[in-house]
Design a protein around this motif. Structure first.
Motif, PDB file in Angstrom:
ATOM      1  N   ALA A 349       0.909  -1.344   0.055  1.00  0.00           N
ATOM      2  CA  ALA A 349      -0.030  -0.051  -0.126  1.00  0.00           C
ATOM      3  C   ALA A 349       0.842   1.423   0.047  1.00  0.00           C
ATOM      4  CB  ALA A 349      -0.952  -0.079   1.160  1.00  0.00           C
ATOM      5  N   HIS A 370      -1.282   1.671  -4.945  1.00  0.00           N
ATOM      6  CA  HIS A 370      -2.013   0.488  -5.019  1.00  0.00           C
ATOM      7  C   HIS A 370      -1.365  -0.657  -6.077  1.00  0.00           C
ATOM      8  CE1 HIS A 370      -5.281   2.548  -2.809  1.00  0.00           C
ATOM      9  NE2 HIS A 370      -4.910   3.544  -3.316  1.00  0.00           N
ATOM     10  N   ASN A 390      -0.735   2.589 -11.299  1.00  0.00           N
ATOM     11  CA  ASN A 390      -1.376   1.758 -10.013  1.00  0.00           C
ATOM     12  C   ASN A 390      -1.974   0.381 -10.726  1.00  0.00           C
ATOM     13  OD1 ASN A 390      -0.611   2.892  -7.349  1.00  0.00           O
ATOM     14  ND2 ASN A 390      -2.274   4.479  -8.040  1.00  0.00           N
ATOM     15  N   ASN A 394      -8.274   1.277  -5.733  1.00  0.00           N
ATOM     16  CA  ASN A 394      -8.192   1.693  -4.340  1.00  0.00           C
ATOM     17  C   ASN A 394      -9.205   1.080  -3.504  1.00  0.00           C
ATOM     18  OD1 ASN A 394     -10.553   3.098  -4.783  1.00  0.00           O
ATOM     19  ND2 ASN A 394      -9.543   5.112  -5.384  1.00  0.00           N
ATOM     20  N   GLU A 395      -9.201   1.710  -2.129  1.00  0.00           N
ATOM     21  CA  GLU A 395     -10.084   1.130  -1.185  1.00  0.00           C
ATOM     22  C   GLU A 395     -11.644   1.209  -1.294  1.00  0.00           C
ATOM     23  OE1 GLU A 395      -8.080   3.451  -0.709  1.00  0.00           O
ATOM     24  OE2 GLU A 395      -6.293   2.468   0.801  1.00  0.00           O
TER      25      GLU A 395
END
Length: 669
Positions: A349, A370, A390, A394-395
């Motif tokens: 992360a 990420h 990335n 993402n979250e």
């Protein structure tokens, strides 16, 4: 199929693993200039003088200091204690007539503790003798291999090449046919030179001291040097490596005799500070052994006559750089007024930026990412940017890659623009006609690898990058931009189309406001393109990582595959195959130069059985192409970058299999 794709991705991305063994290089397959090493010592100052014979300079040894031209074997065997089992010795010399039964030494390697001869070369009026120590269960003795060479003592210049390989010994004179001897006693496979010393022109004593002129004395490990020096316009003066003290000093022949005063050149040789250039030294040469440069005293000033040519000697580990996680890519860049940095693209992360401080990289800034794949540094005017590719969402499940901007007040990178991407692998930044562009390599969307990658253009009004062109790609891994004359090109590395890695990667040319297909290349899991120039020649190298189809499935030997170097044929207006190089799941090429030499280093990552494989530095050898020069043990190697500081030149590589990157220093001579 999804399981196979996951396995293939793991092989390229890696997972945490055990560290690589420390690298202990030996001599590598490079010429080792024995004569230059000997002349570079402190004691050599008064031990030699430079004389001219037949228009060519050579070194003559003083008779009162037979031990002066010597140096410890550890200087050239710095990473091991064994003399190479296969090698060549190249000698250029002018020998006067000898009395019958008299012998003189050209070179010896002596054990200092026991004062025994481990290896040596000596000659008599009609023969050249190669001596070496042999050992078995019955004891230790000295073996002598003798070559008849009646012309050796004819007071003419000659170049000899002695080649040793197992039980075979050969001697070639002046690029002529070699004289071969198959001896009953082979050269030892492990001749230890620990605590030994090289002596040039002697056996550490006055008896047998070399009385002729010596111009070249070179050891070439692992190879027959004949192919390196022959054919030659002047075979008697064939060159493999001439010390700077003798380069460029040919004069006018005078009756085939050694020139007498005032034509003798007295040479000052120092390792320390520069001696004064006074009236007494006027018109005298000074050889700076430390910098290996030649100077002439003119009007109370030392004038450079011959600049030392910087050559890559060997590569050594300079720093082990712990990273936040396994690293997929590294980007080295310098920000004016701020310093030198490296950005690591880490699988977990957080990725990181390190700053070069006191000769090492130290932690500077952490950036949330990420499963970052790569970074790209670029500038627009006075603004400095860093874009990350990335690979994962993402979250919130959103797929974004991010462009960061350097804050000149905070001295940190701050988020500037988010760009929607799909498992992004790479960013490429470039300029055309004063306009700025960014190309992203979109690898896949879900399980679909056949998607568009996008080229973005900087809008000066909105000060943002906006989509400008979409290009169909298949598992895109890398973009490479370059120009040839007025034309701009963009190459994409296509790695996987969902069923096979055997597919075409493409080269596009900018025409009428868009990139249009120019040429296609059959590639195998292409992971990287590297463009480079040597003189007027333009090359394009592809890193092929894996040969896979749904029919053949995954086979261990499918990772050992040729990567290809293409050269631009200007007449045909196309790139043609120049050289194929066997690689082990190659993921990156990096081109760099040292002095006048050119190199390519490949990131070998996996051989089908282990991630602990050697990456290789290849040296440009002209018509021979790129030839392996240095082998570097690496562990899941993913990316190479090169950089230079005031202290020297370096390579840094990232590992996709351990949270550790390594900085290697290029040692030159």
């Amino acid at each position: 199929m999804s399981v196979l794709l996951t396995l293939w991705a793991l092989l390229l991305l890696g997972a945490p693993g055990r560290g690589a063994r420390p690298w202990e290089p030996c001599t590598d397959l490079r010429p080792l200039d024995i004569l230059a090493e000997a002349v570079s010592t402190h004691s050599a100052t008064d031990a030699v003088r430079t004389l001219q014979a037949q228009g060519v300079r050579g070194l003559q040894l003083a008779s009162n200091a037979p031990h002066a031209l010597s140096f410890p074997a550890s200087r050239i065997f710095s990473r091991c204690d064994f003399f190479p089992e296969e090698f060549s010795i190249v000698i250029t010399l002018k020998v006067p007539s000898l009395l019958p039964k008299k012998n003189e030494y050209l070179m010896t390697v002596l054990s200092e503790e026991q004062d025994t001869l481990l290896l040596g070369l000596r000659y008599s009026p009609t023969q050249l003798h190669f001596l070496f120590v042999s050992e078995d269960s019955a004891g230790t003795w000295q073996t002598r291999i003798s070559f008849r060479s009646a012309a050796l003592t004819d007071s003419q210049w000659h170049t000899l090449v002695l080649a040793v390989s197992a039980g075979s010994f050969s001697l070639a004179s002046d690029c002529g046919p070699p004289l071969d001897i198959a001896a009953d006693v082979p050269f030892p496979a492990a001749l230890s030179v620990r605590g030994a010393r090289f002596f040039v022109g002697s056996r550490k004593r006055t008896k047998g001291l070399f009385t002729g002129l010596l111009r070249q004395l070179v050891l070439l490990p692992g190879s027959d040097a004949s192919s390196r020096v022959c054919p030659c316009r002047d075979a008697k003066l064939a060159v493999l490596s001439i010390p700077p003290i003798l380069q460029g000093l040919a004069g006018t022949p005078e009756d085939n005799e050694v020139l007498r005063p005032p034509y003798e050149t007295h040479m000052k040789v120092t390792l320390g500070s520069r001696p004064p250039c006074t009236k007494a030294e006027d018109a005298q040469f000074w050889f700076d052994a430390g910098r290996k440069g030649l100077f002439l005293c003119v009007g109370r000033q030392w004038v450079s006559v011959l600049a030392a040519r910087e050559r890559l000697d060997y590569v050594e580990e300079h720093q082990s750089l712990p990273t936040n996680a396994e690293t997929l890519g590294v980007e080295v860049f310098a920000i004016p007024g701020a310093g030198l940095f490296v950005a690591t693209a880490n699988r977990k992360a957080t990725s990181a930026i390190y700053k070069w401080t006191d000769g090492k990289f130290s932690s500077y800034q952490d950036i949330p990412t990420h499963q970052a794949q790569s970074w790209r540094y670029f500038t627009i005017g006075k603004q400095t940017f860093l874009a990350v590719a990335n690979f994962e969402p993402n979250e919130k499940g959103q797929e974004f890659s991010v462009i960061y901007k350097w804050s000149r007040t905070k001295l940190r990178f701050r988020p500037y623009q988010r760009v929607a991407t799909h498992s992004a692998r790479d960013w490429e930044a470039f300029q055309m006609a004063g306009e700025h562009f960014l190309a992203v390599a979109n690898h896949r969307e879900g399980d679909n690898h056949n998607i568009d990658s996008v080229i973005y253009k900087w809008n000066p009004r909105t000060r943002l990058f906006e989509a400008n062109q979409s290009i169909a790609t298949s598992g895109a891994y890398d973009w490479e931009f370059f120009t040839v004359g007025p034309y701009s090109f963009l190459a994409v590395a296509n790695a996987f189309n969902g069923t096979s890695t055997r597919l075409h990667s493409h080269l596009y040319v900018w025409l009428l406001g868009a990139f249009r297909l120019f040429q296609s290349f059959l590639t195998f899991g292409a992971a990287d393109w590297e463009v480079f120039r040597i003189g007027e020649r333009v090359f394009l190298a592809v890193a092929n990582s894996h040969s896979y189809t749904a029919e053949t499935q995954m086979q261990s030997d499918s990772y050992v595959i040729n990567s290809v170097i293409y050269e631009l044929n200007v007449t045909a207006q196309t790139f043609v195959t120049f050289q194929e190089i066997p690689t082990c799941s190659a993921l990156d090429w990096e081109f760099f130069s040292v002095g006048e030499d050119y190199f390519l280093v490949v990131a070998n990552s996996f051989d089908g059985h282990t991630f602990l494989v050697n990456s290789i530095i290849y040296r440009w050898q002209g018509y021979e192409g790129f030839v392996a020069a240095h082998s570097l043990p690496t562990f899941g190697c993913r990316d190479w970058e090169t950089f230079s500081t005031a202290a020297g030149s370096y390579l840094v590589y990232s590992s996709a299999k351990e949270p550790l990157s390594r900085v290697l220093r290029l040692r030159t001579r």
